[in-house]
Write an enzyme that holds these catalytic residues in place. Structure first.
Site, PDB file in Angstrom:
ATOM      1  N   LYS A  72      15.685  12.850  31.285  1.00 11.55           N
ATOM      2  CA  LYS A  72      14.236  13.250  31.551  1.00 11.55           C
ATOM      3  C   LYS A  72      14.132  13.547  33.063  1.00 11.55           C
ATOM      4  O   LYS A  72      13.364  14.450  33.351  1.00 11.55           O
ATOM      5  CB  LYS A  72      13.479  12.473  30.793  1.00 11.55           C
ATOM      6  CG  LYS A  72      13.131  12.764  28.992  1.00 11.55           C
ATOM      7  CD  LYS A  72      11.959  12.049  28.782  1.00 11.55           C
ATOM      8  CE  LYS A  72      11.911  10.680  29.049  1.00 11.55           C
ATOM      9  NZ  LYS A  72      12.974   9.649  28.637  1.00 11.55           N
ATOM     10  N   THR A  74      15.980  13.883  35.512  1.00 16.69           N
ATOM     11  CA  THR A  74      16.799  14.951  35.998  1.00 16.69           C
ATOM     12  C   THR A  74      16.207  16.031  35.688  1.00 16.69           C
ATOM     13  O   THR A  74      16.086  17.292  36.671  1.00 16.69           O
ATOM     14  CB  THR A  74      18.383  14.756  35.770  1.00 16.69           C
ATOM     15  OG1 THR A  74      18.645  13.496  35.716  1.00 16.69           O
ATOM     16  CG2 THR A  74      19.019  15.846  36.201  1.00 16.69           C
ATOM     17  N   ARG A  95       7.581   8.247  37.746  1.00 19.79           N
ATOM     18  CA  ARG A  95       7.252   6.997  37.936  1.00 19.79           C
ATOM     19  C   ARG A  95       8.105   6.359  39.112  1.00 19.79           C
ATOM     20  O   ARG A  95       9.041   6.915  39.519  1.00 19.79           O
ATOM     21  CB  ARG A  95       7.752   6.267  36.788  1.00 19.79           C
ATOM     22  CG  ARG A  95       6.790   6.111  35.518  1.00 19.79           C
ATOM     23  CD  ARG A  95       7.178   5.516  34.402  1.00 19.79           C
ATOM     24  NE  ARG A  95       8.287   6.373  33.815  1.00 19.79           N
ATOM     25  CZ  ARG A  95       8.957   5.810  32.721  1.00 19.79           C
ATOM     26  NH1 ARG A  95       8.756   4.732  32.047  1.00 19.79           N
ATOM     27  NH2 ARG A  95       9.888   6.607  32.084  1.00 19.79           N
ATOM     28  N   LYS A 106      21.008   0.278  35.301  1.00 13.70           N
ATOM     29  CA  LYS A 106      20.604   1.629  35.497  1.00 13.70           C
ATOM     30  C   LYS A 106      21.155   2.155  37.006  1.00 13.70           C
ATOM     31  O   LYS A 106      21.579   3.199  37.064  1.00 13.70           O
ATOM     32  CB  LYS A 106      19.192   1.775  35.413  1.00 13.70           C
ATOM     33  CG  LYS A 106      18.630   2.212  33.988  1.00 13.70           C
ATOM     34  CD  LYS A 106      17.191   2.516  33.981  1.00 13.70           C
ATOM     35  CE  LYS A 106      17.100   4.037  33.773  1.00 13.70           C
ATOM     36  NZ  LYS A 106      15.763   4.345  33.289  1.00 13.70           N
ATOM     37  N   ALA A 274       7.115   1.713  29.052  1.00 14.90           N
ATOM     38  CA  ALA A 274       6.952   2.581  28.001  1.00 14.90           C
ATOM     39  C   ALA A 274       6.802   1.878  26.552  1.00 14.90           C
ATOM     40  O   ALA A 274       6.239   2.862  25.564  1.00 14.90           O
ATOM     41  CB  ALA A 274       7.976   3.640  27.927  1.00 14.90           C
ATOM     42  N   PHE A 302      10.686   7.653  27.248  1.00 12.85           N
ATOM     43  CA  PHE A 302      11.079   7.678  25.809  1.00 12.85           C
ATOM     44  C   PHE A 302      10.992   8.910  25.219  1.00 12.85           C
ATOM     45  O   PHE A 302      11.130  10.061  25.781  1.00 12.85           O
ATOM     46  CB  PHE A 302      10.608   6.360  24.904  1.00 12.85           C
ATOM     47  CG  PHE A 302      10.748   5.009  25.423  1.00 12.85           C
ATOM     48  CD1 PHE A 302      11.993   4.845  26.197  1.00 12.85           C
ATOM     49  CD2 PHE A 302      10.078   3.912  24.969  1.00 12.85           C
ATOM     50  CE1 PHE A 302      11.890   3.453  26.786  1.00 12.85           C
ATOM     51  CE2 PHE A 302      10.174   2.828  25.343  1.00 12.85           C
ATOM     52  CZ  PHE A 302      11.136   2.319  25.999  1.00 12.85           C
ATOM     53  N   PHE A 382      25.969  19.024  29.519  1.00 14.84           N
ATOM     54  CA  PHE A 382      26.772  18.254  29.978  1.00 14.84           C
ATOM     55  C   PHE A 382      28.214  18.931  30.007  1.00 14.84           C
ATOM     56  O   PHE A 382      28.406  19.945  29.153  1.00 14.84           O
ATOM     57  CB  PHE A 382      27.108  17.153  29.021  1.00 14.84           C
ATOM     58  CG  PHE A 382      25.967  15.862  29.298  1.00 14.84           C
ATOM     59  CD1 PHE A 382      24.662  16.166  29.224  1.00 14.84           C
ATOM     60  CD2 PHE A 382      26.448  14.746  29.902  1.00 14.84           C
ATOM     61  CE1 PHE A 382      23.655  15.241  29.388  1.00 14.84           C
ATOM     62  CE2 PHE A 382      25.329  13.730  30.294  1.00 14.84           C
ATOM     63  CZ  PHE A 382      23.991  13.891  30.101  1.00 14.84           C
ATOM     64  N   TRP A 410      21.535  19.543  36.599  1.00 12.29           N
ATOM     65  CA  TRP A 410      22.269  18.378  37.002  1.00 12.29           C
ATOM     66  C   TRP A 410      23.478  18.903  37.847  1.00 12.29           C
ATOM     67  O   TRP A 410      23.858  18.423  38.822  1.00 12.29           O
ATOM     68  CB  TRP A 410      22.828  17.555  36.176  1.00 12.29           C
ATOM     69  CG  TRP A 410      23.452  16.357  36.089  1.00 12.29           C
ATOM     70  CD1 TRP A 410      23.148  15.297  36.615  1.00 12.29           C
ATOM     71  CD2 TRP A 410      24.954  16.166  36.595  1.00 12.29           C
ATOM     72  NE1 TRP A 410      24.011  14.230  36.879  1.00 12.29           N
ATOM     73  CE2 TRP A 410      25.286  14.984  36.702  1.00 12.29           C
ATOM     74  CE3 TRP A 410      26.031  17.008  36.320  1.00 12.29           C
ATOM     75  CZ2 TRP A 410      26.570  14.310  36.783  1.00 12.29           C
ATOM     76  CZ3 TRP A 410      27.366  16.463  36.405  1.00 12.29           C
ATOM     77  CH2 TRP A 410      27.500  15.084  36.746  1.00 12.29           C
TER      78      TRP A 410
END
Ligand code: ADP
Length: 558
Positions: A72, A74, A95, A106, A274, A302, A382, A410
């Protein structure tokens, strides 16, 4: 064969523009800029010129995420770069990352690949000190509570019923439950306490919902810190602590300006959980971005069942930030996982599993439409995705009459051509934007609000309240909090409250265990299932692979 460069390697290869240039490109006058080094600045909103028109909000949400993350952030960054490339004055609002998860699993939370906000090392590590300020404001209140109890306890605060906890920006499970005040009569009054992670603090939630400094102080004053011996709620205003808390936040509330890889201006500000909070950047940053740009691309945490629902029913109810379009990020991998494929087999093509996973996307699409908004599906590509699989998703969307595009922001970047098609779809959707409407009126009783969300958004049949939750429902009405919106704390992986139920289950019951009034933030948290407000570190934390290289630069942020 060349290996794929890491996010950090890609970030380092970019020549950043001085932040003054980025500010000028966004129409921010020099005297509204407070520099934090060469590539970060805070914006003094009071010094911005009046806006003749407010930009439109594009909210980036997603299908029910899988443990890998759907991309999200990205996509948010990449889409903004693509819109800027299409000639639109665009701004990102995101955020601030929390240090605890960065050191845990992460490794960074500033987008990925060729769609990142920079300088990623700084944003991920301390940034401009906002989390420090929020932690300090939270803990100043804690110190004042215990000090009040120690010096005679005039308010009659029951030490066993203090609900406001200490915080720090760290994953530290050893601090979840502690006893404070040990050591004898001069050391305080013993009571059970505990630490949450800073992003779980109500001060963070208040910070992110406040419209300005005055609203911030008003909301801080309304925070309930616990109850008296006769079970009456005690607020920050009763202690008189809102002044010092607002003072400690005086610089933090100014939004932080940075840039994307492609040089698009980005505001990164605030970062509430979240689950027990609403999970998006600050209202101040979103409204500032609306004043400066034609299009604001922002993200909610989320999937759309949680993030978009809270954005509409909490954030957009109390501030002028209603989205015009909602982008639903999905991946072929995640859809296959919703179709029953285990995590380690997601790279193999499986048309049947993909088809079985589609109902998850379908329910999120229906949710967005229920809010009166037009969804645009963004398939985050991907390298393992086959063309057939990507086409299957697009064909499904076309049959369902949903705008959709494959995005490779990406790999190719939004500043390259990786998001051109997605930007075209979003711009087309903006031509006929929806009229955002909330799911329920505030006058509905709290249990009915929860039932509405469970039935209309999750696709469930009913809600079961524990005995404790039922007692709390009565207390909430008694204390006059029944008119607040609801903030659902539910697993993000499933529409149900059971993280293993993937896809789009039906006929299920959601179990509400507890209700937490957050009277400063202005919502009632409905707790379903197990809930962690202080995460722990995994067996092999990312932190142990982090260090400084010989030039003093961070290594090990992803
Ligand atoms: P979310 O915001 O949904 O949690 P992020 O945007 O933070 O997800 O991405 C999570 C991780 O996945 C990041 O490390 C990012 O680099 C990686 N990622 C995102 N999109 C892709 C993609 N298309 N291909 C490979 N990796 C990706």
């Amino acid at each position: 064969k060349a290996t794929t460069p890491s996010d950090l390697e890609i970030a380092r290869a970019v020549t950043l523009r001085p932040i003054e240039e980025i500010a000028a490109s966004a129409g921010i006058p020099a005297d509204a800029l407070e520099l934090y080094g060469r590539y970060k600045a805070k914006i003094d909103v009071e010094r911005l010129p009046p806006a003749d028109q407010l930009g439109r909000v594009v909210l980036v949400s997603a299908i029910s995420p899988t443990p890998a993350g759907e991309g999200k952030s990205t996509l948010t960054v990449g889409l903004a770069d693509s819109l800027a490339r299409a000639g639109r004055r665009t701004m990102v609002a995101l955020r601030e990352p929390s240090l605890g998860p960065i050191l845990g699993l992460k490794g960074g939370a500033t987008g990925g690949g060729r769609s990142q906000v920079l300088p990623m090392e700084d944003i991920n590590l301390h940034f401009t000190g906002d989390f420090h300020a929020i932690t300090s404001a939270n803990n100043a209140l804690c110190a004042l509570i215990d000090n009040h109890v120690f010096h005679g306890n005039e308010l009659g605060i029951d030490p066993r019923r203090v609900t406001f906890r200490r915080v720090m920006d760290m994953n530290d499970r050893a601090l979840r439950e502690i006893v404070v005040g040990l050591g004898g009569p001069t050391q305080g009054v013993p009571r059970q306490d505990g630490f949450d992670i800073t992003v779980a603090s109500e001060v963070m939630a208040v910070f992110c919902l406040a419209k300005d400094a005055t609203d911030l102080a008003d909301r801080l004053a309304r925070i309930t810190i616990g109850y008296t011996y006769s079970r009456k709620p005690v607020t920050v205003a009763d202690l008189g602590a809102e002044g010092v808390m607002a003072m400690l936040l005086k610089d933090a509330i100014k939004p932080n300006l940075v840039q994307t890889i492609a040089g698009t201006p980005a505001l990164i500000h605030g970062g509430p959980f979240a689950n027990i909070a609403h999970g998006c950047n600050s209202v101040i940053a979103t409204t500032t971005a609306r004043r400066l740009a034609e299009i604001v691309v922002t993200e909610a945490g989320f999937g759309a069942d949680l993030g978009a629902e809270k954005f509409v029913d909490i954030k957009a109810r109390s501030a002028d930030v209603a989205p015009s379009v909602v982008v639903l990020v999905t991946t072929v991998r995640a859809l296959k996982m919703h179709g029953g494929v285990p995590k380690d087999c997601l790279a193999e093509p499986d048309a049947d599993a993909l088809a079985r996973g589609m109902p998850n996307l379908a329910r999120h699409v229906a949710t967005v439409r229920r809010f009166g908004l037009e969804p645009v599906v963004a398939v985050n590509r991907f390298s393992s995705d086959s063309t057939e699989e990507l086409d299957t998703v697009l064909a499904w969307c076309s049959r369902a009459g949903v705008r959709a595009a494959v995005a490779d922001v990406w790999g190719r970047g939004g500043g390259g051509d990786g998001g051109d098609e997605l930007a075209r779809e979003v711009l087309a959707a903006l031509e006929a934007p929806g009229q955002c409407r909330q799911l329920y009126p505030l006058a509905l009783p709290v249990d009915e609000k929860i039932r509405t969300i469970v039935r209309d958004v999750y696709g469930g049949a009913d809600v079961e309240f524990s005995d404790l939750a039922r007692r709390q429902l009565a207390q909430i009405e008694e204390n006059g909090w029944g008119g607040l919106p609801v903030c659902m704390a539910k697993t993000q992986y499933s529409f149900t409250d059971d993280a293993t139920q993937l896809g789009a289950p039906e006929g299920f019951t959601v179990h509400v265990r507890e209700l937490w009034p957050r009277t400063g933030a202005g919502f009632i948290v409905a707790v379903t299932g197990a809930l962690m407000t202080m995460p722990g570190l995994p067996a092999h934390p990312a932190a142990l692979r982090m260090r400084l290289d010989d030039d003093g630069r961070p290594v090990g942020l992803f």
